[in-house]
Scaffold this active site. Structure first.
Site, short mmCIF file in Angstrom:
data_model
loop_
_atom_site.label_atom_id
_atom_site.label_comp_id
_atom_site.label_asym_id
_atom_site.label_seq_id
_atom_site.Cartn_x
_atom_site.Cartn_y
_atom_site.Cartn_z
N ARG A 1 58.61 21.30 0.23
CA ARG A 1 58.95 19.94 0.69
C ARG A 1 59.23 18.99 -0.49
NH1 ARG A 1 58.33 20.99 6.02
NH2 ARG A 1 56.43 22.07 6.64
N GLY B 1 49.22 28.41 4.41
CA GLY B 1 47.90 27.92 4.80
C GLY B 1 47.67 28.14 6.29
N SER C 1 43.48 18.02 12.28
CA SER C 1 44.13 19.19 11.69
C SER C 1 44.38 20.25 12.75
CB SER C 1 43.24 19.79 10.59
OG SER C 1 43.68 21.10 10.30
N LYS D 1 58.46 26.31 12.40
CA LYS D 1 57.55 27.22 11.68
C LYS D 1 56.19 27.29 12.39
CE LYS D 1 56.41 25.75 7.36
NZ LYS D 1 54.99 25.84 7.01
N SER D 2 55.66 26.17 12.79
CA SER D 2 54.34 26.17 13.45
C SER D 2 54.38 26.96 14.76
CB SER D 2 53.91 24.73 13.77
OG SER D 2 53.59 24.05 12.59
N LYS E 1 47.68 19.73 0.24
CA LYS E 1 48.75 20.55 0.83
C LYS E 1 49.19 21.60 -0.21
CE LYS E 1 48.92 18.71 4.89
NZ LYS E 1 48.54 19.52 6.04
N ASP F 1 53.64 16.40 7.54
CA ASP F 1 54.50 17.15 6.62
C ASP F 1 55.72 16.33 6.19
OD1 ASP F 1 52.78 19.29 6.71
OD2 ASP F 1 53.89 20.30 8.31
C1 S3P Z 1 50.27 23.15 10.62
C2 S3P Z 1 49.38 22.11 10.55
C3 S3P Z 1 49.40 21.08 9.51
C4 S3P Z 1 50.70 21.10 8.73
C5 S3P Z 1 51.15 22.49 8.38
C6 S3P Z 1 51.35 23.31 9.64
C7 S3P Z 1 50.16 24.11 11.71
O1 S3P Z 1 48.33 21.31 8.61
O2 S3P Z 1 50.58 20.33 7.57
O3 S3P Z 1 52.36 22.46 7.66
O4 S3P Z 1 51.11 24.85 11.99
O5 S3P Z 1 49.08 24.15 12.35
P1 S3P Z 1 46.87 20.69 8.86
O6 S3P Z 1 46.28 21.34 10.04
O7 S3P Z 1 46.12 21.02 7.59
O8 S3P Z 1 47.09 19.22 9.02
#
Ligand code: S3P
Length: 451
Positions: A406, A99, A181, A23-24, A359, A332
């Site tokens: 999750r 997010g 982050s 996903k990221s 989260k 995660d």
């Molecule tokens: C993500 C970063 C993480 C993770 C989120 C995906 C990303 O969040 O928890 O599911 O794709 O950059 P944080 O940057 O708030 O740690």
């Protein structure tokens, strides 16, 4: 609203199953393809709800994204508009539950000439946004939001992003983040593409580095030194070449199957082509530290990201201490690590995980409630939890997902070792990251009803 009934596993989970792609990486592939000059190809795009939010936001700004099927997987063709080619959207951009979409877009949109509004679902409209707004403001961005109802001084969606006037540019930035982050880091780096001056970003420990890898592969002058990233755009021609990327499997999704295999006796589950970027592999270390077994083979690289085949084997687990830098690399996966702890002898202590409280839901409170429903003794702490594991069957439960994918999937995994059927309420959220989760569990031999 869909509920799941998950039955105790009567036989080992066995087989080789695909996992959704990352996903990221999916978000970032879309973003950089949209900003490239030319047409990009994204193979094996997962198409979960969060990635769709990013795709639709880009479409709303004039980026053409076509979808086709190739060898049973989804392929996207993205006609890039160049870094200055986005158009003002006609309506607020809806980031849904994502997010990552909202925070990364803060970095991108604050550098545009046009103004935008971003909205999200109920969960996203309660998440803190000052973590990106504050550093971006230091370089001239103008982003405002709704006062956060619980965190004084913080703001949340809807967010208004004011366009920069003509001939006004973002400035250089040297920023030390208090939290590790990747969302904050990526927002700052995206804004850095447009800034007049260098971007320096430092975080306590290295968070996932997919943005840095992709930027470097596309020729952006970016250097990393441990948790420090430097982007100096002077001399860069401001053009991103199109991408041709095959997205690796998502270790965060695989983690649910890895855990299910650990706790259902006799299981053996294979997942091929899963991303094993070291900034993401904390869960593999946690499994190993608890006496679990994941055999890793066929390691290779796919589009600049390490991938491997994973074979998860049932194990007898013992407790461990989960804290420190591994938490950022498993951020995660802490909910599913709670499921491992619930099946481990002894008491597992989880610390340094206060980020879980902000989260999709407060994952510390949510997991404590889920574990107690299954009859597990646990104690909630401000930055983690202590969990007393058991090898006895768990009490069959009725649990609420709280709209968090999750939490829903972790509950389904725990249900496999229950003493009767468990109901997981409001399970639609699973499609955010693992649309074929139920089908995958069934393919491994589990019994799951959708009601
Ligand atoms: C993500 C970063 C993480 C993770 C989120 C995906 C990303 O969040 O928890 O599911 O794709 O950059 P944080 O940057 O708030 O740690």
């Amino acid at each position: 609203m869909t509920d799941l009934i998950v039955y105790p596993a009567e036989k080992p989970l066995e087989g080789g199953v695909p996992v959704p792609t990352d996903k990221s990486i999916g978000h970032r592939a879309l973003l950089f393809s949209a900003l490239a000059n030319g047409t990009s190809r994204i193979q094996k795009f997962a198409g979960g709800g969060d990635n769709i939010s990013t795709a639709n936001a880009l479409r709303a700004m004039g980026v053409v994204i076509d979808e086709s099927e190739s060898k049973g997987s989804r392929e996207l063709t993205v006609k890039g508009v160049g870094i200055f080619g986005l158009k003002k959207p006609e309506a607020p951009l809806d980031c849904g539950n994502s997010g990552t979409t909202m925070r990364l877009f803060c970095g991108l949109l604050c550098a545009q000439e046009f103004s935008t509004t971003m909205i999200g679902d109920e969960s996203l409209s309660g998440r803190p946004m000052m973590r990106v707004i504050k550093p971006l403001a230091l370089r001239g961005a103008k982003i405002s939001g709704k006062a956060h109802p619980k965190k004084s001084g913080d703001v949340t969606a809807p967010l208004q992003i004011e366009g920069l006037g003509e001939e006004i540019y973002l400035s250089e930035l040297e920023y030390e983040s208090e939290i590790s982050s990747a969302q904050v880091k990526s927002a700052i780096l995206l804004s850095g593409l447009y800034a007049h001056g260098t971007t320096y970003f430092r975080e306590p420990t290295v968070s996932r580095d997919h943005t840095e890898r992709m930027m470097q592969a596309l020729g952006v002058p970016l250097r990393t030194m441990g948790p420090l990233v430097e982007l100096d755009p002077s001399g860069w021609r401001g053009v991103l070449d199109p991408l041709d990327i095959e997205v690796p499997g998502d270790l965060s999704a695989a983690a649910f199957l890895i855990t299910a295999a650990q706790i259902v006796s006799g299981s053996r589950v294979t997942m091929r082509g899963v991303g094993v970027n070291p900034t993401r592999t904390g869960i593999l270390e946690i499994v190993r530290d608890m006496g679990g077994s994941v055999v890793i083979d066929h390691q290779s690289e796919r589009s600049g990201e390490p991938v491997a085949d994973l074979h998860a084997l049932a194990s007898s687990l013992h407790s461990a201490r989960i804290g420190g830098e591994v938490v950022a690399r498993a951020i995660d996966e802490i909910p599913i690590a709670c499921a491992l702890a619930a099946r481990a002898s002894g008491t597992t202590e989880i610390t340094d995980a206060a980020e879980l409280r902000v989260k999709e839901t407060d994952r510390i409170a949510a997991m404590a409630s889920v574990l107690r429903s299954f009859g597990i003794t646990c104690e909630e702490k401000s930055d983690g939890m202590s969990i007393q594991g058991t090898h006895e069957k768990l009490k069959a439960a009725e649990v609420e997902s709280r709209g968090d994918h999750r939490i829903a999937m972790t509950s389904a995994v725990l249900a496999l070792v229950g003493d009767g059927p468990t109901k997981i309420k409001d399970a639609d959220c699973i499609s955010t990251s693992f649309p074929r989760f139920v089908a995958t569990l069934r393919a491994l031999g589990a019994r799951v009803d959708v009601v």
